[in-house]
Design an enzyme around this catalytic site. Structure first.
Site, PDB file in Angstrom:
ATOM      1  N   ASP A 113       9.347   8.887   8.004  1.00 33.39           N
ATOM      2  CA  ASP A 113       7.973   9.033   8.473  1.00 33.39           C
ATOM      3  C   ASP A 113       7.566   7.769   9.240  1.00 33.39           C
ATOM      4  OD1 ASP A 113       5.258  10.167   8.447  1.00 33.39           O
ATOM      5  OD2 ASP A 113       5.907  11.202   6.634  1.00 33.39           O
TER       6      ASP A 113
ATOM      7  N   ASP B  34       3.425  10.413  12.192  1.00 31.05           N
ATOM      8  CA  ASP B  34       2.141  10.674  11.555  1.00 31.05           C
ATOM      9  C   ASP B  34       0.999  10.650  12.576  1.00 31.05           C
ATOM     10  OD1 ASP B  34       0.790  10.874   8.886  1.00 31.05           O
ATOM     11  OD2 ASP B  34      -0.216   9.064   9.597  1.00 31.05           O
TER      12      ASP B  34
ATOM     13  N   HIS C  62       2.391  18.392   2.514  1.00 34.54           N
ATOM     14  CA  HIS C  62       1.725  17.590   1.482  1.00 34.54           C
ATOM     15  C   HIS C  62       0.221  17.441   1.714  1.00 34.54           C
ATOM     16  CE1 HIS C  62       2.314  14.986   4.850  1.00 34.54           C
ATOM     17  NE2 HIS C  62       1.574  14.041   4.297  1.00 34.54           N
TER      18      HIS C  62
ATOM     19  N   ASP D 199      11.547   8.339  -6.679  1.00 34.25           N
ATOM     20  CA  ASP D 199      12.064   7.211  -5.903  1.00 34.25           C
ATOM     21  C   ASP D 199      13.308   7.620  -5.116  1.00 34.25           C
ATOM     22  OD1 ASP D 199      14.105   7.123  -7.984  1.00 34.25           O
ATOM     23  OD2 ASP D 199      12.502   6.274  -9.227  1.00 34.25           O
TER      24      ASP D 199
ATOM     25  N   ASP E 125      12.315  11.055 -10.477  1.00 31.29           N
ATOM     26  CA  ASP E 125      12.164   9.663 -10.920  1.00 31.29           C
ATOM     27  C   ASP E 125      13.466   9.198 -11.570  1.00 31.29           C
ATOM     28  OD1 ASP E 125      11.334   7.262 -11.950  1.00 31.29           O
ATOM     29  OD2 ASP E 125      10.170   8.162 -13.596  1.00 31.29           O
TER      30      ASP E 125
ATOM     31  N   ASN F 278      14.040   5.912 -12.666  1.00 29.86           N
ATOM     32  CA  ASN F 278      13.947   4.741 -13.553  1.00 29.86           C
ATOM     33  C   ASN F 278      12.782   4.814 -14.539  1.00 29.86           C
ATOM     34  OD1 ASN F 278      11.952   4.470 -11.695  1.00 29.86           O
ATOM     35  ND2 ASN F 278      12.255   2.274 -11.344  1.00 29.86           N
TER      36      ASN F 278
ATOM     37  N   ASP G  39       9.562   5.457 -14.580  1.00 34.20           N
ATOM     38  CA  ASP G  39       8.219   4.888 -14.475  1.00 34.20           C
ATOM     39  C   ASP G  39       7.205   5.972 -14.090  1.00 34.20           C
ATOM     40  OD1 ASP G  39       8.883   5.343 -11.878  1.00 34.20           O
ATOM     41  OD2 ASP G  39       8.515   3.310 -11.155  1.00 34.20           O
TER      42      ASP G  39
HETATM   43  C1  GLC Z   1      -1.378  12.416   8.092  1.00 33.74           C
HETATM   44  C2  GLC Z   1      -0.603  12.549   6.807  1.00 33.74           C
HETATM   45  C3  GLC Z   1      -1.549  12.383   5.672  1.00 33.74           C
HETATM   46  C4  GLC Z   1      -2.157  10.999   5.750  1.00 33.74           C
HETATM   47  C5  GLC Z   1      -2.825  10.791   7.107  1.00 33.74           C
HETATM   48  C6  GLC Z   1      -3.149   9.346   7.327  1.00 33.74           C
HETATM   49  O1  GLC Z   1      -2.282  13.445   8.254  1.00 33.74           O
HETATM   50  O2  GLC Z   1       0.115  13.750   6.771  1.00 33.74           O
HETATM   51  O3  GLC Z   1      -0.933  12.599   4.429  1.00 33.74           O
HETATM   52  O4  GLC Z   1      -3.077  10.838   4.729  1.00 33.74           O
HETATM   53  O5  GLC Z   1      -1.994  11.183   8.164  1.00 33.74           O
HETATM   54  O6  GLC Z   1      -1.983   8.604   7.545  1.00 33.74           O
HETATM   55 CA    CA Z   2      10.669   5.706 -10.355  1.00 33.75          CA
END
Ligand code: GLC
Ligand code: CA
Length: 536
Positions: free
Chosen positions: A102, A204, A325, A33, A25, A27, A29
């Site tokens: 992405d 995605d 993630h 970022d 981060d 800034n 918050d």
């Molecule tokens: C993919 C992403 C996931 C997201 C989903 C909907 O599986 O990796 O994090 O929630 O698509 O876009």
């Molecule tokens: Ca920030």
């Protein structure tokens, strides 16, 4: 500086996934970022990675933390501005670091102007850009489910008397990829980022764009997690997708050196393998997630890798990953009391020495943990909807642990997700100064890859070893240097194992120092021992 003539850079690169909310981060918050990422550019070089994949930082109401986009051509103010992205990209490129962004185009946000127009009237020119069914009664048109809300994926739209489809959250209405104008609009957004200089896309849920033309209900499946008792053969994974992959590939190729890697939803790597196309006309790569679902076993990992190599078309290039993630971190999955660190070294060596492009997830280099969070801290819509099942994704998204100062040096403000409690001893600063740390193990391995072409382009042959050991040989033939053989031995168990080795020099090991000579013959591998040897 990156070399724009090098169209194969992604085969040699080690990728590092940044989840921007949680990296740094700048800034105060409490949310990471783009400027924060730029502040850490030295870090990627110290560690030795070559490319970043940054999870979405585009304009978004953040109902799915950026995977719900309301403007495909702008940066969300939480993450900064378009200028910040350009500055990050330029600075990264000057250091030879590539950046992949992405592309989330199975669905938009329900606040995207396209959807707002589409839902206003059946005659709106954008109406057909999304998926609709007339609403005659209370029963939804079929059995498709919304993964993150655990209910029907059809939501009513009063203005048109219809249902719209959203298989993630209700705030992520899905596009009608059969509409040519929609396709053009998406290709236009794609070119926007490529024109800015982005090195490619992580796509995605790339195999979900097309749904069955007749909207048939999915058949029953015994698999609860993650399939939710359905075979997803009609709401995703339709063959029409391959035509669209070819379009994307043609766009990427027209820029010369850009790369596409698709996320596929489907446990079986057959689906991922099929996305490459047979003549390099599909995606450059599709994620193989099989390692994410494997138990800690040398045999299972070897089977998984072998199968992946077999499934890929001959023109395709493999990839491997252990964490991202959406899944519990592998350090946490494979932890076993005091052996967690030892196992993490075995896993890292496997990931970085197999044949294929490795994808690291931020924090795995320090063995970041992933403990369940209290209900009050949950942010992920999946976690909130499924509480107390603990299948939410917040635990793997906690702030990066930079040092032992307040909030692990991530932010002076209270972070959007709590920092792991172990940050005081587990952090980048501490581990960098300790030559025996996991961080240094990763950095050493990454340096080793750069100095040993066999680890990147070399062929791979499995070696015969006792159960619970995984071992292979990478061979590179170069006219100038002759043949180079490199052997990797991984003991997945806490027991002593006997292996036979050729004469050679240790390149990296957990018990034997680099540079040490070893003799041909039988040799004992200690518990969780890792040994990488250059033969000869
Ligand atoms: C993919 C992403 C996931 C997201 C989903 C909907 O599986 O990796 O994090 O929630 O698509 O876009
Ligand atoms: Ca920030």
């Amino acid at each position: 500086m990156i070399d724009r003539r090098d169209s194969n850079w992604w085969k040699q690169a080690v990728f590092y996934q940044v989840y921007p909310r949680s990296f740094k981060d700048s800034n105060a918050d409490g949310i990471g970022d783009l400027k924060g990422i730029q502040e850490k550019l030295d870090y990627f070089q110290e560690l030795g990675v070559d490319a970043l994949w940054i999870s979405p930082f585009f304009k978004s109401p953040m109902k799915d933390f950026g995977y719900d986009i309301s403007d495909y051509k702008d940066v969300d103010p939480i993450f900064g501005s378009l200028e910040d992205f350009q500055s990050l990209l330029t600075a990264a490129h000057e250091r030879g670091l590539r950046i992949v962004v992405d592309l989330v185009v199975n669905h938009s946000s329900d606040e995207h102007p396209w959807f707002k127009a589409a839902r206003s009237s059946r005659t709106d020119p954008r109406h057909d850009w999304y998926l609709w069914k007339p609403r005659t009664g209370r029963r939804p048109p079929n059995n498709w489910i919304s993964l993150f809300e655990q209910r029907s994926a059809w939501y009513p739209n009063e203005a048109t008397g219809e249902w719209y489809l959203a298989t993630f959250t209700r705030n992520q209405p899905e596009f009608n990829w059969r509409n040519p104008e929609l396709r053009e609009a998406i290709y236009d957004a794609t070119r926007f980022w490529l024109d800015l200089g982005a090195d490619g896309f992580r796509m995605d849920v790339a195999t979900a764009y097309f749904k069955d033309a007749e909207f048939r209900s999915n058949p029953f499946s015994f698999n609860l997690v993650p399939n939710l008792l359905q075979h997803h053969i009609y709401d995703r994974n339709r063959p029409e997708i391959f035509g669209v992959f070819k379009d994307f590939r043609a766009i990427a190729d027209s820029y010369g050196d850009r790369m596409l890697i698709g996320e596929t939803h489907g446990l079986d790597p057959v689906l991922a393998a099929s996305c490459h196309g047979n003549n390099c006309d599909g995606l450059h790569m599709a994620f193989n997630f099989d390692f994410l679902y494997r138990k800690w076993s040398a045999r299972l990992f070897r089977e998984s890798a072998e199968r992946w190599y077999e499934l890929l078309p001959s023109s395709a290039w493999p990839n491997f990953t252990l964490s991202n993630h959406d899944q519990p971190r592998h350090y946490y999955r494979y932890r076993s009391g005091r052996h967690a660190d030892a196992r993490a070294r075995v896993a890292a060596t496997m990931l970085l020495c197999l044949r294929g492009t490795p994808f690291l997830y931020y924090g795995e280099e320090i063995g970041m943990n992933c403990e369940p969070l209290p209900k009050a801290s949950l942010r992920d819509p999946l976690g909130v909807a499924t509480w107390p099942l603990r299948i939410g994704r917040d635990p793997e998204r906690t702030p990066m642990q930079w040092d032992d100062s307040l909030n692990a040096g991530f932010s002076p403000a209270s972070p959007w997700l709590p920092v792991n409690a172990d940050y005081r001893h587990k952090n980048v600063a501490t581990q960098k100064t300790d030559p025996d740390s996991l961080w240094n193990w990763y950095a050493d391995l990454l340096r080793l890859r750069k100095s040993q072409p066999a680890l990147i382009t070399g062929t791979l042959t499995w070696l015969d070893v006792p159960p619970e050991v995984m071992a292979w040989k990478r061979t590179e033939r170069r006219q100038s240097e002759g043949k180079q053989d490199l052997l990797v031995y991984l003991n997945f168990s806490g027991k002593l194992k006997t292996i036979s080795v050729p004469v050679g020099t240790v390149l990296q090991g957990t018990r034997v120092a680099a540079g040490e000579r070893i003799n041909a013959g039988e040799r004992t591998l200690g518990p969780y021992e890792v040994l990488v040897v250059s033969q000869g």
